[in-house]
Structures are given as structure tokens and as C-alpha cells.
Design a protein around this motif. Sequence first.
Motif, short mmCIF file in Angstrom:
data_model
loop_
_atom_site.label_atom_id
_atom_site.label_comp_id
_atom_site.label_asym_id
_atom_site.label_seq_id
_atom_site.Cartn_x
_atom_site.Cartn_y
_atom_site.Cartn_z
N TYR A 43 0.84 -1.19 0.00
CA TYR A 43 0.00 0.00 0.00
C TYR A 43 0.88 1.25 0.00
N GLY A 44 0.30 2.35 -0.42
CA GLY A 44 0.97 3.64 -0.39
C GLY A 44 0.10 4.66 0.31
N GLN A 45 0.51 5.94 0.21
CA GLN A 45 -0.24 7.01 0.86
C GLN A 45 -0.62 8.07 -0.17
N ASP A 46 -1.92 8.32 -0.27
CA ASP A 46 -2.43 9.39 -1.11
C ASP A 46 -2.69 10.59 -0.21
N TYR A 47 -1.85 11.60 -0.32
CA TYR A 47 -1.93 12.74 0.59
C TYR A 47 -3.02 13.73 0.20
N SER A 48 -3.69 13.48 -0.90
CA SER A 48 -4.83 14.33 -1.23
C SER A 48 -6.07 13.91 -0.43
N ILE A 49 -6.06 12.66 0.05
CA ILE A 49 -7.17 12.19 0.88
C ILE A 49 -6.69 11.83 2.29
N GLY A 50 -5.38 11.84 2.50
CA GLY A 50 -4.83 11.56 3.82
C GLY A 50 -5.02 10.13 4.26
N ASN A 51 -4.88 9.19 3.32
CA ASN A 51 -5.17 7.80 3.67
C ASN A 51 -4.38 6.84 2.80
N ARG A 52 -4.37 5.55 3.25
CA ARG A 52 -3.73 4.49 2.49
C ARG A 52 -4.50 4.19 1.21
N VAL A 53 -3.76 3.78 0.20
CA VAL A 53 -4.36 3.24 -1.01
C VAL A 53 -3.58 1.99 -1.39
N HIS A 54 -4.25 1.07 -2.05
CA HIS A 54 -3.65 -0.23 -2.33
C HIS A 54 -2.82 -0.21 -3.62
N TRP A 55 -1.84 -1.10 -3.67
CA TRP A 55 -0.99 -1.28 -4.85
C TRP A 55 -1.83 -1.38 -6.11
N SER A 56 -2.90 -2.14 -6.06
CA SER A 56 -3.72 -2.38 -7.25
C SER A 56 -4.41 -1.13 -7.76
N ALA A 57 -4.42 -0.03 -6.97
CA ALA A 57 -5.11 1.21 -7.35
C ALA A 57 -4.17 2.29 -7.85
N TYR A 58 -2.85 2.07 -7.78
CA TYR A 58 -1.90 3.15 -8.09
C TYR A 58 -2.08 3.70 -9.50
N GLU A 59 -2.13 2.82 -10.48
CA GLU A 59 -2.22 3.27 -11.87
C GLU A 59 -3.48 4.08 -12.12
N GLU A 60 -4.57 3.65 -11.50
CA GLU A 60 -5.83 4.38 -11.67
C GLU A 60 -5.74 5.79 -11.07
N ILE A 61 -5.11 5.91 -9.90
CA ILE A 61 -4.97 7.21 -9.25
C ILE A 61 -4.09 8.13 -10.10
N ILE A 62 -2.99 7.61 -10.58
CA ILE A 62 -2.07 8.41 -11.41
C ILE A 62 -2.77 8.88 -12.68
N ALA A 63 -3.52 7.96 -13.31
CA ALA A 63 -4.24 8.32 -14.54
C ALA A 63 -5.36 9.32 -14.27
N GLU A 64 -6.07 9.13 -13.18
CA GLU A 64 -7.19 10.01 -12.83
C GLU A 64 -6.74 11.46 -12.68
N HIS A 65 -5.55 11.67 -12.10
CA HIS A 65 -5.05 13.02 -11.86
C HIS A 65 -4.11 13.50 -12.96
N ASN A 66 -3.88 12.65 -13.97
CA ASN A 66 -2.90 12.99 -15.00
C ASN A 66 -1.59 13.41 -14.35
N ALA A 67 -1.16 12.60 -13.37
CA ALA A 67 -0.03 12.95 -12.51
C ALA A 67 1.30 12.75 -13.22
N VAL A 68 2.30 13.47 -12.75
CA VAL A 68 3.67 13.32 -13.21
C VAL A 68 4.41 12.44 -12.21
N THR A 69 5.10 11.42 -12.69
CA THR A 69 5.80 10.51 -11.79
C THR A 69 7.26 10.92 -11.62
#
Length: 378
Positions: free
Chosen positions: A263-289
Motif C-alpha cells: 500500500y501507499g499514501q495518497d496525501y490528497s485524501i490523507g489515507n492508504r491506497v492499495h498497490w492495485s489502485a496506483y495506476e488508476e490514481i495516477i491516470a485520474e489526476h494525469n499525474a507526473v511521476t
Amino acid sequence: MQPASTRGIRRFLRGLLGGCALALASAAQAAPLVLAYTDGQVETSYSNLKAFYRNLSAVGLGSTYGLTVTGQLHQEGMNDTTRQIIAFAKSKSLPLYPTVSDYNQDIAAFDPAISHSIVNSKALSASTIKQLVTLARDNGFAGINLDFEQVEPRNAKAFSAYVKALGQALHAQGRKLIISVPPKLDDQQPEYLQGYDYRALAAAVDYFQLMTYDQVGPGWSSGGFHGEVWPGPGSGLDWQQALLAYAVTRVPAGKLLSGLAAYGQDYSIGNRVHWSAYEEIIAEHNAVTHLDAPSATPYATWGPVNSFTDGVEWTAERAQPVLWYDDAQSIRSKAALVGRLGLGGTSVWAMGYEDASFWSALQAGLAKAPALLPSGRE
């Protein structure tokens, strides 16, 4: 009678085969253990166990069992998911270790009062040890995983004595003891973890599971790394190396399990997120890695990120557009510490959070260590 030359060849072949068998047995004994914790409160923990069980050596039953301040063993977390996990693991001959913690549902936190009351009372110590041995024996478990995470410094000697007695009682029944221990950098720091005498505890247990995760999170930055600020890496390679370098001076390396988080930490929601959700979160925000070099850990941003000092609470007003996580490369690097340091193996929290790519990365990281034990073997 066979010719002498034939008898000699046969003796040579028998000796060669015997030597190979001994070598294989030695390699099996040295192979890294992979202890994967299941989270009984997450339904996908069961489905992921079914999908990836061949990667495991043993299963920890997390989020199910605990002890109370009055020394009562409970299974408040028991549900259909955990029952399915137990049945499936047994069907595949995977050793099972129920994780018994000092988590108090009433305060929604690990509770120092639980260990304090138990280890300082001969009656409660004896009673809880009897309950834990019975739990393991009557359910066909391989042993117990003790997970007391709030042992106070004043209780260090009493806690070590308790663990020693529990280990002896389990060993008398042919069962094992795993202890989960918070990580520290030396004998003195951090002060609040001086309830854990690594050397004394290690002498009493079969495996010493070091919880090398939650380095940085919403509101904290642990261990003197990353400038004592958050956001930051959940389990940096530099941090793990420092923790393990200390641990192996107190714990026999062959007993030590390094912890990996799925798991990792999404600091926009202040909570844990699972490995299986990372790609979706990055794509959702059009994030820069990005890659943080000292920690060998990636992070993704979708706007300017501010830092806060250790102990400053996360709030919605302090939400930050950043995800700190692990990828295949960072998991490989951290898993490779097992082989580099000659550790007993690794542990994973938790099944149900990950997908197949996590296990591929873990196996690649262990590749330089002896071959992974087949499932069901320790």
C-alpha cells in the motif's frame, strides 16, 4: 557378484547423489521464507490468496484475533473471509499463524494497557499463554504470531520474559512463535520503542518480523530520515537498510523477516491506497511521476506539494496533491535486501491489496537469494 569396477562406480554414484541431496537440503533450509499476511476485513484477501498462494511459504491471519486488558483472547475480526482463508490455506498445506494483537476496538488503536496488564501479572501471563497454545493446537495452526505494538519502555524485561515463556510453551507442542516488532535504529532511539529488547526477544522466537513500513504518512515522519517532514516515502530503501543493519546486530539474520507494504499514501485524501489502485490514481489526476533517489521510491504529483513537520496533523486544509507508492523496481530493490543481508525472509502486509505484478517484483528481488520454498514448507 558384480565386478569390482561396477561396484566402485555404483558407490561413487550413490555418494554423488547423497552429496546432492545434502546440498539440496541445505539450500532448502536457507531458502527465504515469504510470510504473507491476509487482511480478513478485505474480501479480496481471500481471492488473492487463491490466485497467488504459490508465492508463499506461510500465511499470517491478520485483523482477526486479539487479547484484552483482562487477558481474554477474542476473535472479534472473525468473518466468512477469514474462515475461507483458513480452509483454503489448509487445503494447500500452507502453515497458518494467527496474528494476536494488542489492538483495542474501543479506542480504535493499539493499546499499551493490554501488554502492561498481561506481562505484569503471573495469573494473566499464564492464562493468556494457555489460551494461545490452545488456539494453535485446536485449530491446527503452525504457531502464533504475537503482534504487541505498544509495549512501554518500563515493561521491557517483563515483556521479554513473557515472550520467552510463550515460546517455550509453543515449542513444547511442536509449534512456532513469530513476533512482530516495530523498527528502531539503535538501542536508544526512538525512546518510545525501548520496550522491545531485540536480543532477548529474538532468543525466544522462531521468526522476528520487523515492520519496516509506515516510515512517513499523513502527520508523521519516522526515524530521522526524509528531513522529518511529510509527505514522503512509506518505506524507503535507505531507511530499511539502516533499520536492518541495526537489527542484524541483535537478531540472528536467519530469524529476521523484513517487511514490505502493498500500500501507499495518497496525501490528497490523507489515507492508504492499495498497490492495485496506483495506476488508476495516477491516470485520474494525469499525474507526473518522479523517483526519490535516496529512498529508491517513486511518487506522483498533480500540483505543487508543500511539506509539514513531523507531528503536524493531516487535515483537509493540508491535503497535498501527491501519491507516494512502490513500483516493481522499488519492491525488487527492497526484497533484494533479504539476499544481501542473509535474512530469513520477508513479510507482506497485506494480501488483497496487491496484484500479480507485486509478486513478480518480489520474486525478482529474491532471485539472488536461495530458491523460494515451495508452498507449505518452512
